[in-house]
Motif scaffolding. Structure first.
Motif, short mmCIF file in Angstrom:
data_model
loop_
_atom_site.label_atom_id
_atom_site.label_comp_id
_atom_site.label_asym_id
_atom_site.label_seq_id
_atom_site.Cartn_x
_atom_site.Cartn_y
_atom_site.Cartn_z
N LEU A 271 0.82 -1.21 0.00
CA LEU A 271 0.00 0.00 0.00
C LEU A 271 0.86 1.26 0.00
O LEU A 271 0.50 2.26 -0.62
CB LEU A 271 -0.93 0.00 1.21
N SER A 272 2.00 1.19 0.72
CA SER A 272 2.85 2.39 0.80
C SER A 272 3.51 2.71 -0.53
O SER A 272 4.01 3.83 -0.73
CB SER A 272 3.92 2.19 1.88
N ARG A 274 1.98 2.55 -3.49
CA ARG A 274 1.01 3.02 -4.50
C ARG A 274 1.11 4.54 -4.65
O ARG A 274 0.99 5.28 -3.67
CB ARG A 274 -0.40 2.63 -4.07
N PRO A 275 1.31 5.02 -5.88
CA PRO A 275 1.48 6.48 -6.07
C PRO A 275 0.20 7.27 -5.88
O PRO A 275 0.25 8.49 -5.68
CB PRO A 275 2.00 6.58 -7.50
N ASP A 276 -0.96 6.62 -5.95
CA ASP A 276 -2.21 7.36 -5.88
C ASP A 276 -2.70 7.58 -4.45
O ASP A 276 -3.81 8.06 -4.24
CB ASP A 276 -3.30 6.62 -6.68
N SER A 277 -1.92 7.16 -3.45
CA SER A 277 -2.37 7.31 -2.06
C SER A 277 -1.27 7.94 -1.21
O SER A 277 -1.00 7.49 -0.10
CB SER A 277 -2.76 5.95 -1.49
N ALA A 278 -0.64 8.98 -1.74
CA ALA A 278 0.49 9.59 -1.02
C ALA A 278 0.07 10.17 0.32
O ALA A 278 0.75 10.00 1.34
CB ALA A 278 1.12 10.68 -1.90
N PHE A 284 -1.20 7.68 7.52
CA PHE A 284 -1.69 6.48 8.18
C PHE A 284 -0.77 5.26 7.99
O PHE A 284 -0.46 4.56 8.96
CB PHE A 284 -3.10 6.12 7.67
N ILE A 285 -0.38 5.01 6.76
CA ILE A 285 0.32 3.76 6.48
C ILE A 285 1.74 3.76 7.06
O ILE A 285 2.15 2.80 7.72
CB ILE A 285 0.33 3.48 4.97
N MET A 286 2.51 4.83 6.81
CA MET A 286 3.88 4.86 7.29
C MET A 286 3.97 4.81 8.82
O MET A 286 4.81 4.10 9.37
CB MET A 286 4.62 6.09 6.74
N ALA A 288 1.87 3.29 10.73
CA ALA A 288 1.55 1.90 11.07
C ALA A 288 2.74 0.99 10.81
O ALA A 288 3.04 0.08 11.60
CB ALA A 288 0.33 1.44 10.28
N ILE A 289 3.44 1.22 9.69
CA ILE A 289 4.64 0.42 9.40
C ILE A 289 5.71 0.65 10.46
O ILE A 289 6.35 -0.30 10.94
CB ILE A 289 5.17 0.77 8.00
N ALA A 290 5.91 1.90 10.84
CA ALA A 290 6.91 2.20 11.87
C ALA A 290 6.55 1.53 13.19
O ALA A 290 7.42 1.00 13.90
CB ALA A 290 7.03 3.72 12.06
N ALA A 291 5.25 1.54 13.56
CA ALA A 291 4.82 0.90 14.81
C ALA A 291 5.05 -0.60 14.75
O ALA A 291 5.48 -1.22 15.74
CB ALA A 291 3.35 1.21 15.07
N ALA A 292 4.77 -1.22 13.60
CA ALA A 292 4.98 -2.66 13.47
C ALA A 292 6.47 -3.00 13.60
O ALA A 292 6.84 -3.99 14.24
CB ALA A 292 4.44 -3.15 12.13
#
Length: 624
Positions: A271-272, A274-278, A284-286, A288-292
């Motif tokens: 998901l991170s 994908r260029p259409d969801s910067a 949100f995504i980054m 969440a990735i950092a927390a994981a």
């Protein structure tokens, strides 16, 4: 024997007297009186009055001293009717008896002196303080150890009142036990006593009442045993058990927890990209990735402090290691806090994991910084230390040469209760919060180094952490090397827009969610992915489908064969395959049955770590 009547005239003698006088050429005369019998003229020798013969006295003693013979003893006893009985005997026998008695008294006296010296030696050499105290708390006796604890000699202590010698806090805490002993009870108790110069010791005390034949208690005997080291050992044992329990817990949850993180990261990372969801990616995504990834790092820290990861122990110059990071330590504390390094003598090399040692030292210095509030002083002292057998037994360490590292601060200090908890995982006393893992990691490092750590602290008096690290001569002759093939830590070049074709990979994973996430990760690296839920299914796929070039297998799987056994089987039957093993459990790193040249991936892993497993060696086709 001779008998004289009330008028002191001789009435009768026995045959023994006749023989006695004949042997001494003395003859009884007719009509002899008692005064004639005791006169010097009769005996032809001086007659000495020894005792008695006073008016009204019933007994009288004389000593006859012939010039050429033994002394003669005369004993006169007068009855109520006035008759007198005289006994005559050889005084040399009595003298011999007196000599024998004198010799016996001298012998017994020497025996008593020797016995007293032995008792004094025993009392002064036993590892306990001994005292004899009367009902009024006057010290009647004290051995050297008891007196030395208070900075005086036994002679200076005897005669003083216990209230004038012992610390008021000690007397206050122990007064009820002393009172029980004064009532005749046998008392055993433990407490922490305060000694001169603000020293503290944990002491077990035994009180035994002194009861003479009357049964009344007139005092009591006191025996104090220093149990400071024993309590420290018990605390260390309990801490070791806690760490072991934590290790089992971390090992048990790490596999499932890392599987969950693998699924989370496996779905978030695509998901991170994908260029259409910067905007969504950044907000949100980054995070969440950092927390994981922080969750994965936390699991690794738990496992590391619980001694579930490899320990790269090597001979290290401790002084050099500290000097190299000294500037880092200085830059980690404010300028209002002074830090000084002291080394008293040349040091032997110690066998440690240098990276973990540096982290342990940094943790201790940062703790000291927080304890001082950033103002004060931190002293780091290095010195060689020879651990004697008595201390080694208590500390459960081999006796011999060690390196002593001391970190002392003049900060707020800690209570006794707090010092017993500071090494517990997740425990922290910092008001601003903290992970509670810093000192636990220090403890884990020391334990894994086969050393020991001690804490001395009191509220308002600062804290001192002392670490003993074994020297090279106490270490095994061979040092354990890593059991798994090293994987290069350098990351490969960034992936191009289209991944190269890497062939067909067989993914063996029993968890469907994890398998799905890993399939996506393998596909993005250029593999065509086939799936299997266990080792038996993987072997069936390998028999049915040709062209498989790589097998990526989990270690723990259901069925008769786990991942390690599958790797051995593939090495024998399919040597052309590239095999990679993975797991979320840390203890697999310690197995010595690992297949040759098989890399290991610890879940969750990155795409770069996955590629490194295949890129660090040539492909099988190239080797052929």
């Amino acid at each position: 024997m001779a008998i004289f009547d009330a008028e002191a005239h001789l009435l009768e003698t026995n045959a023994a007297l006749s023989v006695f006088l004949k042997n001494r050429t003395v003859t009884l005369r007719p009509g002899m009186t008692l005064s004639d019998f005791v006169s010097p003229d009769f005996w032809n020798a001086p007659v000495l009055l020894l005792g008695g013969c006073a008016p009204g006295s019933a007994t009288c003693s004389y000593l006859v001293s012939p010039p050429n013979g033994p002394n003669i003893d005369l004993q006169i006893r007068t009855t109520g009717q006035g008759d007198s009985f005289v006994t005559v005997s050889d005084a040399s026998e009595e003298a011999a008896d007196r000599d024998r008695l004198r010799d016996l008294i001298a012998t017994r006296t020497q025996q008593l002196i020797a016995s007293e010296e032995r008792l004094s030696l025993i009392a002064n050499e036993v590892p306990a303080g001994i005292a004899h105290i009367d009902r009024d708390f006057t010290i009647l006796y004290a051995n050297k150890r008891f007196a030395r604890a208070y900075g005086i000699t036994p002679a200076q202590m005897i005669g003083k009142n216990a209230y004038d010698v012992l610390h008021p806090h000690t007397m206050e805490q122990s007064s009820r036990f002393f009172e029980q002993a004064r009532r005749g009870m046998l008392v055993d108790f433990e407490m922490r006593v305060e000694l001169p110069k603000q020293k503290f010791k944990d002491v077990r005390t035994l009180l035994r009442p002194e009861k003479p034949s009357s049964g009344e208690v007139i005092g009591f005997y006191l025996v104090s045993i220093d149990v400071t080291r024993r309590k420290a050992t018990m605390r260390a044992l309990m801490q070791s058990q806690k760490m072991d329990a934590l290790g089992r817990m971390a090992s048990g949850i790490s596999h499932d927890f890392n599987n969950l993180l693998t699924v989370i990261l496996g779905n978030l990372l695509p998901l991170s990209e994908r260029p259409d969801s910067a905007d969504i990616t950044e907000e949100f995504i980054m995070p969440a990735i950092a927390a994981a990834r922080r969750g994965s790092a936390l699991t690794r820290r738990l496992v590391s402090l619980a001694r579930r990861e490899q320990f790269d122990a090597r001979p290290t110059d401790i002084g050099e290691a500290i000097r190299e990071i000294y500037s880092l330590l200085q830059s980690s504390i404010p300028s209002t806090l002074a830090i000084e390094l002291h080394q008293t003598a040349s040091l032997p090399s110690a066998v440690i994991d240098r990276a973990q040692f540096e982290m342990a030292l940094l943790n201790l210095v940062l703790n000291a910084r927080d304890a001082t509030g950033g103002r004060g002083r931190i002293d780091i002292t290095l010195a060689p230390y020879v651990l004697p057998a008595t201390e080694a037994e208590v500390s459960r360490l081999p006796a011999g040469n060690y390196v002593s590292l001391s970190i002392r601060d003049d900060g707020c200090g800690m209570s006794e209760d707090l010092t017993e908890k500071i090494f517990e995982p997740f425990f922290t006393s910092k008001t601003g919060g903290g992970s509670g893992l810093g000192l636990s990691m220090v403890y884990g490092f020391v334990e894994q180094s086969n050393g020991a750590i001690y804490v001395t602290s009191a509220p308002g008096q600062g804290s001192e952490f002392t670490i003993l690290l074994p020297s090279v001569d106490l270490a095994p002759e061979e040092y354990g090397a890593p059991l798994l093939p090293d994987i290069p830590t350098t990351a490969p070049q960034a992936l191009p827009g289209s991944a190269p074709d890497r062939g067909i990979a067989l993914l063996v994973e029993d968890d469907a969610d994890v398998r799905r996430a890993l399939c996506r990760k393998l596909s993005t690296t250029g593999f065509t992915v086939l799936e299997a839920g266990d080792a038996e299914e993987a072997l069936e796929v390998l028999e049915l489908i040709q062209g498989i070039t790589a097998v990526i297998s989990d270690i723990d799987m259901p069925g008769a064969m786990n991942g390690v056994e599958l790797a051995h089987h593939l090495a024998e039957r399919h040597p052309d395959l590239d095999v990679v093993l993975m797991s979320g459990k840390p203890e697999h790193l310690e197995h010595d049955i690992w297949p040759t040249d098989v890399p290991f991936l610890k879940k969750p892993f990155t795409q770069q770590e996955l590629l490194a497993c295949f890129d660090h060696r040539p492909r099988q086709s190239q080797r052929n």
